[in-house]
Design an enzyme around this catalytic site. Structure first.
Site, short mmCIF file in Angstrom:
data_model
loop_
_atom_site.label_atom_id
_atom_site.label_comp_id
_atom_site.label_asym_id
_atom_site.label_seq_id
_atom_site.Cartn_x
_atom_site.Cartn_y
_atom_site.Cartn_z
N PHE A 136 -20.69 -43.55 0.46
CA PHE A 136 -20.11 -44.88 0.75
C PHE A 136 -19.09 -45.21 -0.33
O PHE A 136 -19.40 -45.17 -1.52
CB PHE A 136 -21.19 -45.97 0.81
CG PHE A 136 -20.61 -47.31 1.21
CD1 PHE A 136 -20.49 -47.66 2.54
CD2 PHE A 136 -20.14 -48.20 0.24
CE1 PHE A 136 -19.91 -48.88 2.91
CE2 PHE A 136 -19.57 -49.42 0.60
CZ PHE A 136 -19.47 -49.76 1.94
N ASP A 221 -17.10 -41.80 -8.15
CA ASP A 221 -17.21 -43.21 -7.76
C ASP A 221 -18.47 -43.79 -8.40
O ASP A 221 -19.59 -43.54 -7.94
CB ASP A 221 -17.27 -43.30 -6.23
CG ASP A 221 -17.40 -44.74 -5.74
OD1 ASP A 221 -17.65 -45.64 -6.58
OD2 ASP A 221 -17.27 -44.96 -4.53
N LYS A 250 -18.14 -53.63 -9.32
CA LYS A 250 -19.43 -54.36 -9.32
C LYS A 250 -19.73 -55.08 -10.64
O LYS A 250 -19.25 -56.17 -10.84
CB LYS A 250 -20.56 -53.43 -8.91
CG LYS A 250 -20.45 -53.00 -7.42
CD LYS A 250 -21.78 -52.78 -6.79
CE LYS A 250 -21.72 -52.08 -5.46
NZ LYS A 250 -21.70 -53.00 -4.31
C1 LIG Z 1 -20.29 -46.36 -4.51
C2 LIG Z 1 -19.50 -47.49 -3.95
N1 LIG Z 1 -18.17 -47.40 -3.87
C3 LIG Z 1 -17.42 -48.40 -3.40
C4 LIG Z 1 -17.98 -49.58 -2.96
C5 LIG Z 1 -17.13 -50.69 -2.42
O1 LIG Z 1 -17.12 -51.77 -3.30
P1 LIG Z 1 -16.63 -53.22 -2.83
O2 LIG Z 1 -17.66 -53.76 -1.90
O3 LIG Z 1 -16.51 -54.00 -4.10
O4 LIG Z 1 -15.30 -53.03 -2.17
C6 LIG Z 1 -19.38 -49.73 -3.01
C7 LIG Z 1 -20.03 -50.96 -2.54
O5 LIG Z 1 -21.20 -51.04 -2.33
C8 LIG Z 1 -20.16 -48.66 -3.53
O6 LIG Z 1 -21.49 -48.73 -3.60
#
Ligand SMILES: Cc1ncc(COP(=O)(O)O)c(C=O)c1O
Length: 390
Positions: A136, A221, A250
């Site tokens: 994700f 990520d 986050k």
């Molecule tokens: C690993 C990862 N990457 C990207 C995102 C996307 O972040 P945002 O919701 O701040 O766009 C998330 C959100 O849960 C995530 O867990």
């Protein structure tokens, strides 16, 4: 102005005006402190949802609140056409802490991923991206193209071409997928939304090696795993990885919206004008982030996450329930995979005063603020036991 002092009034108003894209729980949260939340009726909850990973420092953290209040009276916005003192300080701090070379500041996780994907194409001149099943990475078109889950992708297809999804932790599939056309491999060190699945150290190291030998970039990520969550400041540090691009968001600014894509020092500065963001690097978020980083360091939050996480996972693993398939995690990102759908058990847990998250259909996910006490975690274990033992 309506009197918004009870859940049903707040709920009715939101339901009338919100876009509708979110599944919501019938509870209105109006206050938080540390690892605790309160709803409009004054009911208290132990928060293991942790603002979906944005609340590593706990709610209403005084250091973050003070930094925001102080900076708000000096300068809130300052686009990157100008230099800024707080931004300069933060960029230096992030580079020092990560060992990366440069920083692009933005406003969310998806934007950090979007930026990293664009930078990978720019830096390699290639267009193919290898991502993973159950990965994700966010919901903007580029980040969504890297995301695996069908229900998020299908309504928006066709997405960006050139993305392939391979099974996570499968070395053979990885080796077959990375070619001389691959711009980047994008990986989470622990898959968060995809079910709290820690990466296998050998797999993660192979990803780095394949990227190096085949001229692709490694995008790590850490939007969910960063800032102490897994027991190190960044999860990739457990495995000695050296990402080419590192995505953060986050908890980066103590709960204020902020994201960052960090770029390895071997690349030097990117060409001017190729990317940008009006709000990116605003002094308010930078001040909050500086206070956040200082608080994490002074209060040894990664060490705390490691210690509490080990205890918590051990305690959960001792629950005897025919519903449990597996307990797994790293530090204080912890999942219980059930043999059934998780939603009713999350609802039952909320009724017991504990907020937790789903991760996919069957995994109960815990992302408590890292300031949570062992006493609170003991209560969580007790409540989870009650809910899962029936
Ligand atoms: C690993 C990862 N990457 C990207 C995102 C996307 O972040 P945002 O919701 O701040 O766009 C998330 C959100 O849960 C995530 O867990």
């Amino acid at each position: 102005m309506e009197n918004l002092s009870d859940t049903s009034t707040i709920q009715a108003l939101e339901d009338q005006y919100t876009s509708g894209v979110y599944t919501k729980r019938p509870v209105a949260i109006v206050r938080g402190l540390g690892a605790h939340l309160w709803d409009a009726e004054g009911r208290e909850y132990i928060d293991c949802a942790g603002g979906q990973g944005t609340a590593n420092l706990g709610h209403a953290n005084p250091a973050v609140a003070k930094a925001i209040a102080d900076q708000a009276q000096v300068l809130i916005s300052c686009p990157e056409m100008f230099y800024n003192d707080r931004r300069a300080e933060l960029e230096q701090k992030l580079v020092t802490l990560t060992g990366m070379g440069r920083v692009f500041l933005c406003n969310s996780g998806a934007e950090a991923v979007e930026s990293a994907l664009k930078f990978a194409r720019l830096l390699t001149g290639r267009t193919e991206i290898v991502a993973t099943m159950r990965g994700f990475h966010g919901r903007t078109m580029g980040a969504l193209s890297a995301t695996w889950e069908k229900k998020y992708r299908e309504p928006f297809e066709p997405l960006i071409p050139g993305f392939t999804h391979i099974p996570y932790n499968d070395q053979e599939a990885l080796s077959a997928a990375v070619t001389d056309k691959t711009a980047a491999v994008i990986l989470e060190v622990v898959q968060g939304e995809g079910g709290v699945r820690p990466g296998d150290p050998a797999y993660l190291r192979l990803a780095q090696e394949l990227c190096r030998t085949r001229g692709a970039l490694l995008i790590i990520d850490e939007v969910q795993t960063g800032f102490g969550r897994t027991g190190r400041l960044f999860a990739h540090q457990h495995f000695g990885l050296e990402p080419d691009l590192l995505c953060l968001a986050k908890s980066i600014a103590g709960g204020l919206p902020m994201g960052a894509a960090l770029i390895h020092s071997k690349f030097g500065p990117l060409p001017q004008q190729v990317h940008g963001s009006t709000f990116g690097g605003n002094p308010l978020a930078c001040a909050a982030s500086l206070a956040t980083l200082e608080y994490i360091e002074e209060n040894h939050l990664p060490e705390r996450a490691a210690e509490l996480g080990e205890w918590f996972m051990g305690a959960l693993a001792r629950i005897e329930s025919p519903l449990i398939r597996e307990v797994r995690g790293l530090g204080l990102i912890v999942g219980i995979e059930l043999k059934q759908k998780v939603t009713p058990y999350l609802q039952a847990l909320m009724a017991e005063g504990v907020m937790a998250l789903p991760a996919g259909l069957t995994v109960m996910r815990f992302l408590p603020p890292l300031v949570i006490t062992k006493d609170d975690l003991s209560i969580v274990v007790e409540k989870v036991t009650k809910v899962l033992e029936g």
